[in-house]
Design an enzyme around this catalytic site. Sequence first.
Site, mmCIF file in Angstrom:
data_model
loop_
_atom_site.group_PDB
_atom_site.id
_atom_site.type_symbol
_atom_site.label_atom_id
_atom_site.label_comp_id
_atom_site.label_asym_id
_atom_site.label_seq_id
_atom_site.Cartn_x
_atom_site.Cartn_y
_atom_site.Cartn_z
ATOM 1 N N ASN A 7 0.824 -1.205 0.053
ATOM 2 C CA ASN A 7 -0.134 0.023 0.114
ATOM 3 C C ASN A 7 0.831 1.327 -0.105
ATOM 4 O OD1 ASN A 7 -1.873 2.022 0.589
ATOM 5 N ND2 ASN A 7 -2.967 1.053 2.245
ATOM 6 N N ARG A 91 -2.425 -2.208 -3.423
ATOM 7 C CA ARG A 91 -3.940 -1.214 -3.248
ATOM 8 C C ARG A 91 -3.681 0.197 -4.255
ATOM 9 N NH1 ARG A 91 -5.219 3.025 1.212
ATOM 10 N NH2 ARG A 91 -7.218 3.542 0.348
ATOM 11 N N HIS A 180 -13.110 2.976 -0.313
ATOM 12 C CA HIS A 180 -12.916 1.802 0.646
ATOM 13 C C HIS A 180 -13.923 0.575 0.052
ATOM 14 C CE1 HIS A 180 -13.289 5.225 3.976
ATOM 15 N NE2 HIS A 180 -11.866 4.688 3.790
ATOM 16 N N ARG A 241 -12.392 15.592 7.868
ATOM 17 C CA ARG A 241 -13.100 15.922 6.575
ATOM 18 C C ARG A 241 -14.575 16.143 6.827
ATOM 19 N NH1 ARG A 241 -11.304 10.780 3.154
ATOM 20 N NH2 ARG A 241 -9.476 10.578 4.579
ATOM 21 N N GLU A 384 -8.167 -5.205 4.959
ATOM 22 C CA GLU A 384 -8.061 -4.797 3.619
ATOM 23 C C GLU A 384 -6.752 -5.593 3.199
ATOM 24 O OE1 GLU A 384 -8.512 -0.874 4.769
ATOM 25 O OE2 GLU A 384 -9.483 -0.321 2.965
#
Length: 397
Positions: A7, A91, A180, A241, A384
């Site tokens: 990743n 990823r 996601h 955010r 993940e």
Amino acid sequence: MNVLVINCGSSSLKFQLIDSVSEKVLAKGLCERIGIDGSKIEYEPYNGEEQEKEVSMPTHNEAIKIVIDSLLNKETGVIKDLSEVGAVGHRVVHGGEYFSKSTIVTDEVIKKIEECNDLAPLHNPANIIGIKACINAMPDTPNVVVFDTAFHQTMPPKAYLYPIPYEYYKKYKIRRYGFHGTSHSYVSKKVAQIMDTPYDKLKTIVCHLGNGASICAVENGKSIDTSMGLTPLAGVAMGTRSGDIDPSIVEVISEKENMNVKEVLNVLNKKSGVLGLSEVSSDFRDITKAIEEGNEVAKNALEVFANTVVRFVGAYVAEMNGVDAIAFTAGVGENNQAVRKMVCEQLGYLGVSLDEKANEKRREEIMISTPDSKVKVFVIPTNEELAIARETLELLS
Ligand code: ADP
């Protein structure tokens, strides 16, 4: 087959070596400050302690070499020969409309990922650097790319089109993509498994609540809507955010604070959400502590966060005309019982009944609804990296 899961960020590289058959993590770690002074690697083999070492990593090429050296190290390594790495799974954040599933890397695939760079300028270029560094270091090992956006490519136009002039979709591909996806797919499949119901016969809402957060409606095994949009700024409130706000706010802040659009967006990405509203922290542990100490503003921030989750869950129940299961995952979803309780208490109308005792558990795969709850509610730790290793194995075998 051992799969090296990578990743890659612009200055970091997270990795795990996973035996994709037994699903055991053989080693994991993180290279930080790549291209910056003081770069270091953290490395943890399954049979030893975590180590940290400062090493020069001017580019991702050196970082990959150091990862390989660590895996091969005579004392702390977990493999004897590089041929024991059967494949690399990467990823990749944005696959645009090109990729609706994972794929084996070719020159053509790299070109297409590059074409999506505009849609994820912070992430995609770094992901490509990681892929190229692995090809350099292990030219005979196949590489597979797994996209955050791919799972959501099943959304129908009514979910992915924004009500703005259609020409912007045609010219610039401005639409909802969602993120996601690897986590939403992994968790929704797990729900079907636990409920012993076919994946394609279930309506599930996955609440991935971490620092970044998104909600996904999975109907009959397909993502039919999700809360993040063209970028990961949209949807529910998050650590830093804003999530969805009235777009006119951008103009008001810009005029009042004398900022340009980029500067306002920086505020919405990095200084908003729970951090901005609470004036305490983006970390939900700090928020919980502040609330315990009587901080009313922090309490408001947590309530706003939970309410945005409730709003999306309600919308997705309506879109799917029902729901069988709701699952919480990621840092906050797996650990924060207060948030889960606040959300579930608003879902009584659906027949959700929370098992308060079960809800006290953390980071554990568990049903947190009572046995007679009409809609089942679960906590399912996401993974993940394992999902990427599984996809890689599946594609190559
Ligand atoms: P991301 O991958 O988006 O950076 P994570 O899924 O790791 O985010 O979630 C990070 C958040 O999870 C932290 O901000 C923190 O608020 C929350 N979190 C992590 N561990 C705990 C815990 N033990 N208790 C409560 N909250 C936690």
